[in-house]
Design a protein around this motif. Sequence first.
Motif, PDB file in Angstrom:
ATOM      1  N   THR A  76      23.254   3.744 -12.548  1.00 20.61           N
ATOM      2  CA  THR A  76      23.461   3.426 -11.138  1.00 20.61           C
ATOM      3  C   THR A  76      22.233   3.829 -10.334  1.00 20.61           C
ATOM      4  OG1 THR A  76      24.515   5.556 -10.739  1.00 20.61           O
ATOM      5  CG2 THR A  76      25.970   3.698 -11.255  1.00 20.61           C
ATOM      6  N   LEU A  77      21.972   3.019  -9.307  1.00 20.85           N
ATOM      7  CA  LEU A  77      20.907   3.313  -8.357  1.00 20.85           C
ATOM      8  C   LEU A  77      21.556   3.377  -6.981  1.00 20.85           C
ATOM      9  CD1 LEU A  77      17.821   3.547  -7.699  1.00 20.85           C
ATOM     10  CD2 LEU A  77      17.860   1.061  -7.347  1.00 20.85           C
ATOM     11  N   GLU A  78      21.491   4.533  -6.341  1.00 19.95           N
ATOM     12  CA  GLU A  78      22.094   4.703  -5.032  1.00 19.95           C
ATOM     13  C   GLU A  78      21.000   4.856  -3.986  1.00 19.95           C
ATOM     14  OE1 GLU A  78      24.419   8.267  -4.390  1.00 19.95           O
ATOM     15  OE2 GLU A  78      25.357   7.433  -2.585  1.00 19.95           O
ATOM     16  N   ILE A  79      21.181   4.176  -2.878  1.00 21.89           N
ATOM     17  CA  ILE A  79      20.285   4.319  -1.737  1.00 21.89           C
ATOM     18  C   ILE A  79      21.113   4.857  -0.577  1.00 21.89           C
ATOM     19  CG2 ILE A  79      18.591   3.233  -0.240  1.00 21.89           C
ATOM     20  CD1 ILE A  79      18.464   0.900  -2.254  1.00 21.89           C
ATOM     21  N   GLN A  80      20.728   6.006  -0.081  1.00 26.95           N
ATOM     22  CA  GLN A  80      21.446   6.608   1.048  1.00 26.95           C
ATOM     23  C   GLN A  80      20.726   6.284   2.354  1.00 26.95           C
ATOM     24  OE1 GLN A  80      21.505  10.791  -0.175  1.00 26.95           O
ATOM     25  NE2 GLN A  80      23.581  10.520  -0.973  1.00 26.95           N
ATOM     26  N   ARG A  81      21.533   6.179   3.409  1.00 27.54           N
ATOM     27  CA  ARG A  81      20.979   5.967   4.761  1.00 27.54           C
ATOM     28  C   ARG A  81      19.964   4.820   4.728  1.00 27.54           C
ATOM     29  NH1 ARG A  81      20.490  11.000   3.334  1.00 27.54           N
ATOM     30  NH2 ARG A  81      18.193  10.996   3.420  1.00 27.54           N
ATOM     31  N   THR A  82      20.434   3.656   4.332  1.00 32.09           N
ATOM     32  CA  THR A  82      19.536   2.525   4.136  1.00 32.09           C
ATOM     33  C   THR A  82      18.738   2.204   5.399  1.00 32.09           C
ATOM     34  OG1 THR A  82      21.376   1.033   4.641  1.00 32.09           O
ATOM     35  CG2 THR A  82      20.850   1.410   2.312  1.00 32.09           C
ATOM     36  N   GLU A  83      17.534   1.718   5.174  1.00 32.40           N
ATOM     37  CA  GLU A  83      16.619   1.278   6.229  1.00 32.40           C
ATOM     38  C   GLU A  83      16.277  -0.185   5.977  1.00 32.40           C
ATOM     39  OE1 GLU A  83      13.288   3.872   5.818  1.00 32.40           O
ATOM     40  OE2 GLU A  83      14.421   5.689   6.340  1.00 32.40           O
ATOM     41  N   GLN A  84      15.814  -0.855   7.013  1.00 30.40           N
ATOM     42  CA  GLN A  84      15.488  -2.277   6.867  1.00 30.40           C
ATOM     43  C   GLN A  84      14.406  -2.480   5.806  1.00 30.40           C
ATOM     44  OE1 GLN A  84      14.754  -3.599  10.948  1.00 30.40           O
ATOM     45  NE2 GLN A  84      16.796  -4.509  10.980  1.00 30.40           N
ATOM     46  N   GLY A  85      13.520  -1.533   5.661  1.00 35.93           N
ATOM     47  CA  GLY A  85      12.467  -1.631   4.655  1.00 35.93           C
ATOM     48  C   GLY A  85      12.966  -1.550   3.223  1.00 35.93           C
ATOM     49  N   ASP A  86      14.241  -1.193   3.054  1.00 38.34           N
ATOM     50  CA  ASP A  86      14.821  -1.150   1.708  1.00 38.34           C
ATOM     51  C   ASP A  86      15.243  -2.538   1.232  1.00 38.34           C
ATOM     52  OD1 ASP A  86      16.567   1.923   2.557  1.00 38.34           O
ATOM     53  OD2 ASP A  86      14.552   1.636   1.718  1.00 38.34           O
ATOM     54  N   SER A  87      15.245  -3.503   2.133  1.00 37.87           N
ATOM     55  CA  SER A  87      15.643  -4.858   1.754  1.00 37.87           C
ATOM     56  C   SER A  87      14.710  -5.382   0.678  1.00 37.87           C
ATOM     57  CB  SER A  87      15.595  -5.784   2.976  1.00 37.87           C
ATOM     58  OG  SER A  87      16.535  -5.390   3.943  1.00 37.87           O
ATOM     59  N   ALA A  88      15.280  -5.751  -0.447  1.00 38.73           N
ATOM     60  CA  ALA A  88      14.488  -6.165  -1.602  1.00 38.73           C
ATOM     61  C   ALA A  88      15.444  -6.598  -2.708  1.00 38.73           C
ATOM     62  CB  ALA A  88      13.618  -5.015  -2.118  1.00 38.73           C
ATOM     63  N   MET A  89      14.852  -7.087  -3.808  1.00 38.56           N
ATOM     64  CA  MET A  89      15.603  -7.333  -5.025  1.00 38.56           C
ATOM     65  C   MET A  89      15.402  -6.123  -5.923  1.00 38.56           C
ATOM     66  SD  MET A  89      17.468  -9.578  -6.714  1.00 38.56           S
ATOM     67  CE  MET A  89      17.048 -11.315  -6.509  1.00 38.56           C
ATOM     68  N   TYR A  90      16.495  -5.558  -6.404  1.00 39.52           N
ATOM     69  CA  TYR A  90      16.419  -4.404  -7.302  1.00 39.52           C
ATOM     70  C   TYR A  90      16.728  -4.908  -8.710  1.00 39.52           C
ATOM     71  CZ  TYR A  90      15.842  -1.618  -3.201  1.00 39.52           C
ATOM     72  OH  TYR A  90      15.328  -1.097  -2.038  1.00 39.52           O
ATOM     73  N   LEU A  91      15.740  -4.726  -9.581  1.00 31.99           N
ATOM     74  CA  LEU A  91      15.814  -5.250 -10.946  1.00 31.99           C
ATOM     75  C   LEU A  91      16.029  -4.129 -11.940  1.00 31.99           C
ATOM     76  CD1 LEU A  91      12.698  -7.616 -10.797  1.00 31.99           C
ATOM     77  CD2 LEU A  91      15.082  -8.276 -10.545  1.00 31.99           C
ATOM     78  N   CYS A  92      16.879  -4.392 -12.896  1.00 33.09           N
ATOM     79  CA  CYS A  92      17.101  -3.459 -13.986  1.00 33.09           C
ATOM     80  C   CYS A  92      16.625  -4.120 -15.280  1.00 33.09           C
ATOM     81  CB  CYS A  92      18.579  -3.104 -14.092  1.00 33.09           C
ATOM     82  SG  CYS A  92      18.992  -2.010 -15.464  1.00 33.09           S
ATOM     83  N   ALA A  93      16.052  -3.329 -16.159  1.00 31.74           N
ATOM     84  CA  ALA A  93      15.604  -3.848 -17.447  1.00 31.74           C
ATOM     85  C   ALA A  93      15.881  -2.811 -18.523  1.00 31.74           C
ATOM     86  CB  ALA A  93      14.119  -4.169 -17.410  1.00 31.74           C
ATOM     87  N   SER A  94      16.034  -3.277 -19.732  1.00 36.70           N
ATOM     88  CA  SER A  94      16.227  -2.355 -20.840  1.00 36.70           C
ATOM     89  C   SER A  94      15.343  -2.755 -22.012  1.00 36.70           C
ATOM     90  CB  SER A  94      17.698  -2.292 -21.264  1.00 36.70           C
ATOM     91  OG  SER A  94      18.126  -3.510 -21.853  1.00 36.70           O
ATOM     92  N   SER A  95      15.107  -1.793 -22.892  1.00 37.47           N
ATOM     93  CA  SER A  95      14.287  -2.077 -24.067  1.00 37.47           C
ATOM     94  C   SER A  95      14.591  -1.056 -25.152  1.00 37.47           C
ATOM     95  CB  SER A  95      12.794  -2.035 -23.722  1.00 37.47           C
ATOM     96  OG  SER A  95      12.357  -0.703 -23.576  1.00 37.47           O
ATOM     97  N   LEU A  96      14.097  -1.375 -26.332  1.00 37.35           N
ATOM     98  CA  LEU A  96      14.143  -0.419 -27.428  1.00 37.35           C
ATOM     99  C   LEU A  96      12.883   0.435 -27.386  1.00 37.35           C
ATOM    100  CD1 LEU A  96      15.357  -2.742 -30.320  1.00 37.35           C
ATOM    101  CD2 LEU A  96      16.580  -0.762 -29.415  1.00 37.35           C
ATOM    102  N   GLN A  97      13.016   1.699 -27.674  1.00 38.87           N
ATOM    103  CA  GLN A  97      11.839   2.555 -27.756  1.00 38.87           C
ATOM    104  C   GLN A  97      10.901   2.013 -28.815  1.00 38.87           C
ATOM    105  OE1 GLN A  97      12.791   6.626 -28.467  1.00 38.87           O
ATOM    106  NE2 GLN A  97      10.678   7.307 -28.531  1.00 38.87           N
ATOM    107  N   GLY A  98       9.619   1.891 -28.460  1.00 39.88           N
ATOM    108  CA  GLY A  98       8.633   1.371 -29.392  1.00 39.88           C
ATOM    109  C   GLY A  98       8.363  -0.109 -29.227  1.00 39.88           C
ATOM    110  N   ALA A  99       9.254  -0.824 -28.564  1.00 38.26           N
ATOM    111  CA  ALA A  99       9.048  -2.265 -28.338  1.00 38.26           C
ATOM    112  C   ALA A  99       8.210  -2.430 -27.087  1.00 38.26           C
ATOM    113  CB  ALA A  99      10.394  -2.963 -28.219  1.00 38.26           C
ATOM    114  N   THR A 100       6.945  -2.096 -27.169  1.00 42.78           N
ATOM    115  CA  THR A 100       6.079  -2.008 -25.998  1.00 42.78           C
ATOM    116  C   THR A 100       6.053  -3.304 -25.218  1.00 42.78           C
ATOM    117  OG1 THR A 100       4.682  -0.442 -27.165  1.00 42.78           O
ATOM    118  CG2 THR A 100       3.750  -1.473 -25.219  1.00 42.78           C
ATOM    119  N   GLY A 101       6.430  -3.204 -23.956  1.00 43.37           N
ATOM    120  CA  GLY A 101       6.334  -4.338 -23.045  1.00 43.37           C
ATOM    121  C   GLY A 101       7.437  -5.351 -23.155  1.00 43.37           C
ATOM    122  N   GLU A 102       8.275  -5.220 -24.157  1.00 46.02           N
ATOM    123  CA  GLU A 102       9.331  -6.217 -24.335  1.00 46.02           C
ATOM    124  C   GLU A 102      10.578  -5.747 -23.610  1.00 46.02           C
ATOM    125  OE1 GLU A 102       8.189  -6.694 -28.889  1.00 46.02           O
ATOM    126  OE2 GLU A 102       9.610  -8.237 -28.232  1.00 46.02           O
TER     127      GLU A 102
END
Lengths: 114, 116
Positions: A76-102
Motif C-alpha cells: 500500500t502507498l498512503e498519501i496524507q494531507r494531499t496537495e494539488q501537486g500530488d496529482s499524478a499516476m502512481y505506478l506499481c511494478a514487480s520483479s524477480l531479484q536478479g532479473a535486472t530491468g525486467e
Amino acid sequence: DTGVSQNPRHKITKRGQNVTFRCDPISEHNRLYWYRQTLGQGPEFLTYFQNEAQLEKSRLLSDRFSAERPKGSFSTLEIQRTEQGDSAMYLCASSLQGATGELFFGEGSRLTVL
Amino acid sequence: AQSVTQLDSHVSVSEGTPVLLRCNYSSSYSPSLFWYVQHPNKGLQLLLKYTSAATLVKGINGFEAEFKKSETSFHLTKPSAHMSDAAEYFCVVSDLGSSNTGKLIFGQGTTLQVKP
C-alpha cells in the motif's frame, strides 16, 4: 489475469484528504517498486521493497507519503494531507531479484487532487 | 549517476515507413539499457533490453535497438511501422549502484504517431 493489479484505478479527492493505493504484484516476485508519473514525463522512482523490507526511498517521497508491504505480498502507498501537486499516476511494478530491468508494471492508479 | 535523454518528444511516421526513436545515455558503469512502451490505458511493457551481450538487440513486435558505446546511444528502430505501434516509448537505464536494487531511470518519453 496474473499480472500486477492496482486499485483503485482512479481517485479524485479534495486537498487535505488522505488516500491509499493498493498494489498486488505477480505472486512469485519478491521485489516491488512504486513510481510516480506526471503528464508528459517519464516515471520517477519513489520506493522499493525486497520482500517485506523497504530498502530504498526517493527524496521525492515526503513525510506525507508512506508505503508498506507487510507480508511481502501486496503493498500500500498512503498519501496524507494531499496537495494539488500530488496529482499524478502512481505506478506499481514487480520483479524477480536478479532479473535486472525486467519490471512488470500495473496499469496505475490516477490521483486527482482538487 | 546514470541518465538517459530522449532526443525527440514526438515522432510522426506513415504506416509502412521506418521508425527511429533516439536515445542517448550517460553512465558511470557499463549500462543496462531498455526500451519500454506504454499504450493508452495499459501498463508499461518491456520491449527489449541490452545487458552487455550482443550490441544489436531484438525485441518484441519487430523492434530492435543498437548499443553504440562510442556514441553513447541506444536508438530504437523498426523497419515498417504499424498503426498499433502508436504509443509512448521510454528509454530506460538501470541504476547499477552498489545496492543493485534493479531500480530504473526513465527518459521523458517519445510519443510515436502513426498516420494511415
